[in-house]
Motif scaffolding. Structure first.
Motif, mmCIF file in Angstrom:
data_model
loop_
_atom_site.group_PDB
_atom_site.id
_atom_site.type_symbol
_atom_site.label_atom_id
_atom_site.label_comp_id
_atom_site.label_asym_id
_atom_site.label_seq_id
_atom_site.Cartn_x
_atom_site.Cartn_y
_atom_site.Cartn_z
ATOM 1 N N UNK A 115 58.704 40.467 52.269
ATOM 2 C CA UNK A 115 58.816 40.361 53.729
ATOM 3 C C UNK A 115 59.493 39.055 54.124
ATOM 4 N N UNK A 116 59.065 37.949 53.534
ATOM 5 C CA UNK A 116 59.652 36.670 53.904
ATOM 6 C C UNK A 116 61.119 36.597 53.519
ATOM 7 N N UNK A 117 61.474 37.152 52.380
ATOM 8 C CA UNK A 117 62.865 37.143 51.948
ATOM 9 C C UNK A 117 63.760 37.994 52.824
ATOM 10 N N UNK A 118 63.295 39.209 53.119
ATOM 11 C CA UNK A 118 64.077 40.096 53.976
ATOM 12 C C UNK A 118 64.265 39.494 55.358
ATOM 13 N N UNK A 119 63.200 38.913 55.900
ATOM 14 C CA UNK A 119 63.278 38.324 57.233
ATOM 15 C C UNK A 119 64.222 37.131 57.253
ATOM 16 N N UNK A 120 64.223 36.342 56.199
ATOM 17 C CA UNK A 120 65.137 35.209 56.093
ATOM 18 C C UNK A 120 66.588 35.672 56.180
ATOM 19 N N UNK A 121 66.929 36.700 55.429
ATOM 20 C CA UNK A 121 68.303 37.211 55.428
ATOM 21 C C UNK A 121 68.668 37.850 56.756
ATOM 22 N N UNK A 122 67.743 38.635 57.311
ATOM 23 C CA UNK A 122 68.002 39.287 58.600
ATOM 24 C C UNK A 122 68.263 38.237 59.678
ATOM 25 N N UNK A 123 67.475 37.173 59.679
ATOM 26 C CA UNK A 123 67.663 36.105 60.667
ATOM 27 C C UNK A 123 69.014 35.406 60.492
ATOM 28 N N UNK A 124 69.542 35.436 59.260
ATOM 29 C CA UNK A 124 70.860 34.848 59.009
ATOM 30 C C UNK A 124 71.983 35.844 59.293
#
Length: 252
Positions: free
Chosen positions: A185-194
């Motif tokens: 979840x944290x990884x996916x959210x990091x990329x989505x936010x970028x």
């Protein structure tokens, strides 16, 4: 959409490292809790549930917020180094590649169609130890392994998008030219936010029920397509490039 750069998370995306890492740091986390008169204790499995996708520094920040204590900055740095050493020893002894990951990396490397980079929350020493242990380091230029804990001027952890934004700058690509593979979840959210399109990899989760649950969670967070096994990577990448991800995810 023309993809020219592929980013890879490391832990439990390329290398089956999370269980080993959390096993190694559970004792240290409990030592820290005891030193701060906190009665709560964790096993490696419990740490995974609460903190998967975060690096040790991020985990310590979360524990301090959860239990209302403070670790002095110099002491935190001591703990971070100690945790790295413990985890690296485990990885160098036992780490294995995620099933099918090395085969896909070999194909991508041989095709010369894409730039390849690792973008991780974990400390750079740990990431390099992981990919070297499973013979994947040969697919990545030395300066294309990025760590939120080590590469940035100010260390952070996913879901902060800073490490992805930094990686984009360093490889000279826009988010639209890039795709990343994430399992947490944290990884996916990091990329989505970028702004980077995400392929959600769920093959490292144990059991069909957990894989389906994480597929739904990561899709709801913004992942474009779900990859159940690395053998599906080419189809997932093509779906993102062609804008047909809805058709792929309709099977969820």
């Amino acid at each position: 959409m023309q993809i020219t750069e592929i980013f890879f998370d490391c832990d439990n995306t390329l290398v089956l490292s999370e269980e080993l890492a959390f096993e190694a740091c559970a004792d240290l986390a409990n030592e820290i809790l005891e030193a701060n008169y906190i009665s709560e204790r964790y096993t490696g499995s419990q740490l995974i549930i609460d903190f998967v996708g975060q690096n040790f520094r991020g985990m310590m920040m979360s524990l301090q917020q959860k239990f209302g204590f403070e670790i002095p900055a110099d002491k935190l740095e001591e703990y971070v180094t100690k945790e790295e050493d413990k985890v690296i020893a485990k990885l160098e002894a036992k780490a294995k590649p995620c099933e099918g990951a090395s085969e896909e990396l070999e194909k991508l490397f041989a095709s010369k169609k894409y730039g390849l980079a690792v973008v991780s929350s974990s400390a750079l020493r740990r990431v390099r130890a992981s990919i070297e242990k499973v013979d994947q380091a040969k697919y990545f230029d030395h300066d294309k392994v990025f760590s939120a804990a080590s590469s940035l001027p100010k260390p952070t952890s996913k879901p902060d998008p800073a490490i992805y934004l930094y990686a984009l700058e360093k490889v000279g690509k826009t988010a639209a030219e890039t795709v990343t593979i994430e399992d947490s979840k944290s990884g996916a959210l990091s990329a989505v936010r970028a702004g980077i399109p995400v392929i959600a990899y769920v093959g490292s989760y144990v059991g069909e029920e957990m894989q389906k649950k994480m597929a739904q969670v990561l899709t709801e967070l913004g992942a474009k397509v779900v990859m159940w096994h690395w053998s599906e990577f080419e189809d997932c990448l093509r779906a993102i490039e062609n804008g047909t991800t809805a058709e792929v995810n309709s099977s969820l």
